[in-house]
Scaffold this motif. Structure first.
Motif, PDB file in Angstrom:
ATOM      1  N   ALA A 157       0.824  -1.214   0.000  1.00 11.79           N
ATOM      2  CA  ALA A 157       0.000   0.000   0.000  1.00 11.79           C
ATOM      3  C   ALA A 157       0.855   1.261   0.000  1.00 11.79           C
ATOM      4  O   ALA A 157       0.454   2.292  -0.537  1.00 11.79           O
ATOM      5  CB  ALA A 157      -0.924  -0.003   1.213  1.00 11.79           C
ATOM      6  N   GLU A 238       3.743  -1.917 -12.702  1.00 15.19           N
ATOM      7  CA  GLU A 238       2.539  -1.861 -11.877  1.00 15.19           C
ATOM      8  C   GLU A 238       1.275  -2.137 -12.693  1.00 15.19           C
ATOM      9  O   GLU A 238       0.347  -2.774 -12.210  1.00 15.19           O
ATOM     10  CB  GLU A 238       2.412  -0.477 -11.230  1.00 15.19           C
ATOM     11  CG  GLU A 238       3.329  -0.265 -10.044  1.00 15.19           C
ATOM     12  CD  GLU A 238       2.906  -1.095  -8.847  1.00 15.19           C
ATOM     13  OE1 GLU A 238       1.900  -0.759  -8.215  1.00 15.19           O
ATOM     14  OE2 GLU A 238       3.582  -2.100  -8.564  1.00 15.19           O
ATOM     15  N   TYR A 239       1.243  -1.640 -13.924  1.00 12.79           N
ATOM     16  CA  TYR A 239       0.013  -1.719 -14.704  1.00 12.79           C
ATOM     17  C   TYR A 239       0.127  -2.590 -15.949  1.00 12.79           C
ATOM     18  O   TYR A 239      -0.781  -2.616 -16.779  1.00 12.79           O
ATOM     19  CB  TYR A 239      -0.444  -0.309 -15.075  1.00 12.79           C
ATOM     20  CG  TYR A 239      -0.609   0.553 -13.853  1.00 12.79           C
ATOM     21  CD1 TYR A 239      -1.652   0.316 -12.963  1.00 12.79           C
ATOM     22  CD2 TYR A 239       0.293   1.560 -13.546  1.00 12.79           C
ATOM     23  CE1 TYR A 239      -1.799   1.068 -11.813  1.00 12.79           C
ATOM     24  CE2 TYR A 239       0.151   2.313 -12.391  1.00 12.79           C
ATOM     25  CZ  TYR A 239      -0.891   2.064 -11.535  1.00 12.79           C
ATOM     26  OH  TYR A 239      -1.034   2.791 -10.387  1.00 12.79           O
ATOM     27  N   SER A 273       1.043   7.146  -8.345  1.00 18.45           N
ATOM     28  CA  SER A 273       0.132   7.093  -7.205  1.00 18.45           C
ATOM     29  C   SER A 273      -1.193   6.426  -7.555  1.00 18.45           C
ATOM     30  O   SER A 273      -2.072   6.316  -6.712  1.00 18.45           O
ATOM     31  CB  SER A 273      -0.144   8.515  -6.691  1.00 18.45           C
ATOM     32  OG  SER A 273      -0.824   9.284  -7.680  1.00 18.45           O
ATOM     33  N   GLN A 275      -4.121   3.760  -8.300  1.00 18.26           N
ATOM     34  CA  GLN A 275      -4.549   2.441  -7.841  1.00 18.26           C
ATOM     35  C   GLN A 275      -4.965   1.577  -9.026  1.00 18.26           C
ATOM     36  O   GLN A 275      -4.848   0.355  -8.991  1.00 18.26           O
ATOM     37  CB  GLN A 275      -5.711   2.584  -6.857  1.00 18.26           C
ATOM     38  CG  GLN A 275      -5.406   3.454  -5.651  1.00 18.26           C
ATOM     39  CD  GLN A 275      -4.245   2.938  -4.830  1.00 18.26           C
ATOM     40  OE1 GLN A 275      -4.167   1.751  -4.537  1.00 18.26           O
ATOM     41  NE2 GLN A 275      -3.334   3.822  -4.463  1.00 18.26           N
ATOM     42  N   VAL A 276      -5.472   2.206 -10.070  1.00 20.41           N
ATOM     43  CA  VAL A 276      -5.822   1.503 -11.306  1.00 20.41           C
ATOM     44  C   VAL A 276      -5.248   2.308 -12.466  1.00 20.41           C
ATOM     45  O   VAL A 276      -5.002   3.507 -12.359  1.00 20.41           O
ATOM     46  CB  VAL A 276      -7.349   1.354 -11.475  1.00 20.41           C
ATOM     47  CG1 VAL A 276      -7.928   0.463 -10.390  1.00 20.41           C
ATOM     48  CG2 VAL A 276      -8.049   2.709 -11.466  1.00 20.41           C
ATOM     49  N   GLN A 309      -5.382  11.824  -5.633  1.00 22.68           N
ATOM     50  CA  GLN A 309      -5.372  10.572  -6.386  1.00 22.68           C
ATOM     51  C   GLN A 309      -5.472   9.360  -5.459  1.00 22.68           C
ATOM     52  O   GLN A 309      -6.008   8.318  -5.835  1.00 22.68           O
ATOM     53  CB  GLN A 309      -4.088  10.495  -7.222  1.00 22.68           C
ATOM     54  CG  GLN A 309      -3.954   9.250  -8.062  1.00 22.68           C
ATOM     55  CD  GLN A 309      -5.106   9.083  -9.023  1.00 22.68           C
ATOM     56  OE1 GLN A 309      -5.573  10.049  -9.612  1.00 22.68           O
ATOM     57  NE2 GLN A 309      -5.577   7.858  -9.176  1.00 22.68           N
ATOM     58  N   LYS A 310      -4.951   9.504  -4.244  1.00 21.98           N
ATOM     59  CA  LYS A 310      -4.981   8.410  -3.276  1.00 21.98           C
ATOM     60  C   LYS A 310      -6.250   8.418  -2.429  1.00 21.98           C
ATOM     61  O   LYS A 310      -6.409   7.580  -1.544  1.00 21.98           O
ATOM     62  CB  LYS A 310      -3.753   8.499  -2.368  1.00 21.98           C
ATOM     63  CG  LYS A 310      -2.438   8.267  -3.110  1.00 21.98           C
ATOM     64  CD  LYS A 310      -1.247   8.383  -2.177  1.00 21.98           C
ATOM     65  CE  LYS A 310       0.058   8.125  -2.933  1.00 21.98           C
ATOM     66  NZ  LYS A 310       1.243   8.235  -2.057  1.00 21.98           N
ATOM     67  N   ASP A 312     -10.707   8.774  -2.215  1.00 25.61           N
ATOM     68  CA  ASP A 312     -11.817   8.055  -2.848  1.00 25.61           C
ATOM     69  C   ASP A 312     -12.282   8.741  -4.131  1.00 25.61           C
ATOM     70  O   ASP A 312     -13.261   8.292  -4.743  1.00 25.61           O
ATOM     71  CB  ASP A 312     -12.992   7.948  -1.866  1.00 25.61           C
ATOM     72  CG  ASP A 312     -12.722   6.967  -0.747  1.00 25.61           C
ATOM     73  OD1 ASP A 312     -12.635   5.753  -1.025  1.00 25.61           O
ATOM     74  OD2 ASP A 312     -12.571   7.409   0.414  1.00 25.61           O
ATOM     75  N   PRO A 314     -10.225   9.492  -7.153  1.00 24.01           N
ATOM     76  CA  PRO A 314      -9.046   9.522  -8.017  1.00 24.01           C
ATOM     77  C   PRO A 314      -9.396   9.894  -9.456  1.00 24.01           C
ATOM     78  O   PRO A 314     -10.574   9.888  -9.850  1.00 24.01           O
ATOM     79  CB  PRO A 314      -8.546   8.071  -7.948  1.00 24.01           C
ATOM     80  CG  PRO A 314      -9.798   7.278  -7.768  1.00 24.01           C
ATOM     81  CD  PRO A 314     -10.677   8.118  -6.874  1.00 24.01           C
TER      82      PRO A 314
END
Length: 406
Positions: A157, A238-239, A273, A275-276, A309-310, A312, A314
């Protein structure tokens, strides 16, 4: 594009008279008349050593079977590693020819020098890793104070391109888990040493790409460009997008044919930063909208974007919540306010804490987000005077608790 390179290895007793080869091959620039096929890296090792950047030399090789060209060199690292570098014709044609179409001696030497410096840095990091994991896998402890799975999830995380996930996890573990993981990572680091050359080649190639201009190359800020490649590799891993840097460069090209390094760094900082995965086109548009022509508050704006971005809310290709909320950081004249930004992040943090503690069914998540977004909008409406000044008087946490409950 393909670069072939082989790790020759650490040579314990490698020596030459006065640090010079006794039977040196004629290594020259692009006018070499002694092009030969070198089929064995051992023969190169026996005849050639590199002791300083001034000793960068190479050979142009013509394959007698198909007349294809390659450039071959050996780089000797301070740690004793000898790396064989062979650059194929596709790479030569794309990166190493001048406007006259000839192989440019300066470009080749610059490529090798970037390769060497990167390899030195990678080797130093590798040695530090080996030393660290060696010490940890011999630490004696029968105590287990942490849940290994929880430690890994927490570090994941918090992971960033500049962090050291593996070391952090090992440091936090105890007993057999620490020793076992340290031993596995020690083995991996040994294997990683064998990939030193291919990694250094990758960096040299990408740095050259970032340095291209319509008139040739701009080799300034090599360290900065190297860091960009490192961060782009992190984002790509990461992606699952191996072409991240190429996509970003498409949006960062200037009228002179060079690349806007500031713009690339901003995009990568924001993407780090995520998450998706968000399409690069959306990232480029967002960074251009908020960070361009804002040198005075550039760092504060980017920091706010990363924090948001981190949250809820983003950046997303599916909605405009990020833009809606980010807009509250600016006054009616479009000037960024750090005070507004601090309150905004305080509000989103409070919303995040409330959702984490109170939401029981994930199906309710969209409703919570809508309530939270409306609460933020109302908070700023209540805090902005008729003259446009920002004068917040409501406690952020109390306000969000009340609104979210309602």
């Amino acid at each position: 594009m393909k670069i072939t390179n082989n790790f020759v290895g650490n040579i314990e007793n490698y020596s030459t008279k006065d640090n010079k080869p006794s039977n040196q091959i004629n290594f020259t620039g692009d006018n070499s008349k002694d092009n030969i096929i070198i089929s064995d890296s051992e023969m190169l090792r026996a005849h050639f050593g590199v002791n300083s950047p001034a000793d960068i030399k190479y050979q142009i090789i013509k394959d007698k079977r198909d007349d294809s060209l390659a450039i071959q060199s050996i780089v000797k690292l301070q740690a004793g590693d000898l790396l064989v570098l062979k650059i194929d014709e596709d790479t030569i044609n794309e990166l190493l020819r001048g406007k006259d179409g000839k192989i440019n001696d300066g470009y080749v030497k610059k490529f090798i020098s970037i390769f060497k410096q990167t390899a030195e840095n990678l080797a130093r990091q590798n040695e530090a890793d080996l030393e660290f994991y060696d010490s940890k896998m011999h630490e004696e402890s029968n105590t287990i104070t942490f849940d290994p799975k929880a430690v890994c999830l927490e570090e994941l995380a918090n992971m960033s391109p500049d962090g050291d996930f593996a070391r952090n996890v090992v440091s936090r573990l105890d007993g057999k888990f620490k020793q076992g993981l340290a031993r596995a990572l020690y083995t991996f680091s040994c294997e990683d040493r064998m990939r030193l050359s291919s990694k250094a080649c990758h960096f040299a190639e990408e740095v050259f790409g970032l340095s291209k201009t319509d008139d040739g190359y701009d080799f300034s800020e090599i360290a900065r460009k190297t860091n960009i490649v490192k961060k782009a590799d992190y984002v790509g891993e990461e992606y699952g997008k191996s072409d991240v840097l190429d996509l970003i460069k498409h949006y960062a090209k200037t009228t002179s044919g060079s690349y806007d390094i500031d713009y690339i760094e901003d995009m990568l900082d924001l993407m780090s930063s995520f998450q998706v995965y968000v399409p690069v086109s959306k990232v480029a548009e967002t960074v251009g909208k908020y960070c361009s022509d804002s040198s005075k508050n550039h760092d504060a704006i980017l920091e706010t974007m990363i924090k948001l971005q981190k949250s809820d809310y983003p950046l997303s290709d599916d909605d405009n919540d990020f833009d809606t909320i980010m807009s509250f950081c600016f006054d009616k004249e479009g000037n960024f306010s750090q005070e507004r930004a601090q309150y905004l992040i305080g509000l989103t943090d409070a919303i995040n804490e409330y959702i984490d503690s109170e939401m029981e069914d994930f199906a309710d998540y969209p409703a919570y987000l809508t309530i939270g977004k409306n609460a933020i909008t109302e908070y700023f409406a209540l805090s902005i005077g008729e003259d446009g000044s920002f004068k917040p008087s409501l406690d952020v946490n109390e306000y969000i608790d009340k609104k979210m409950q309602g």
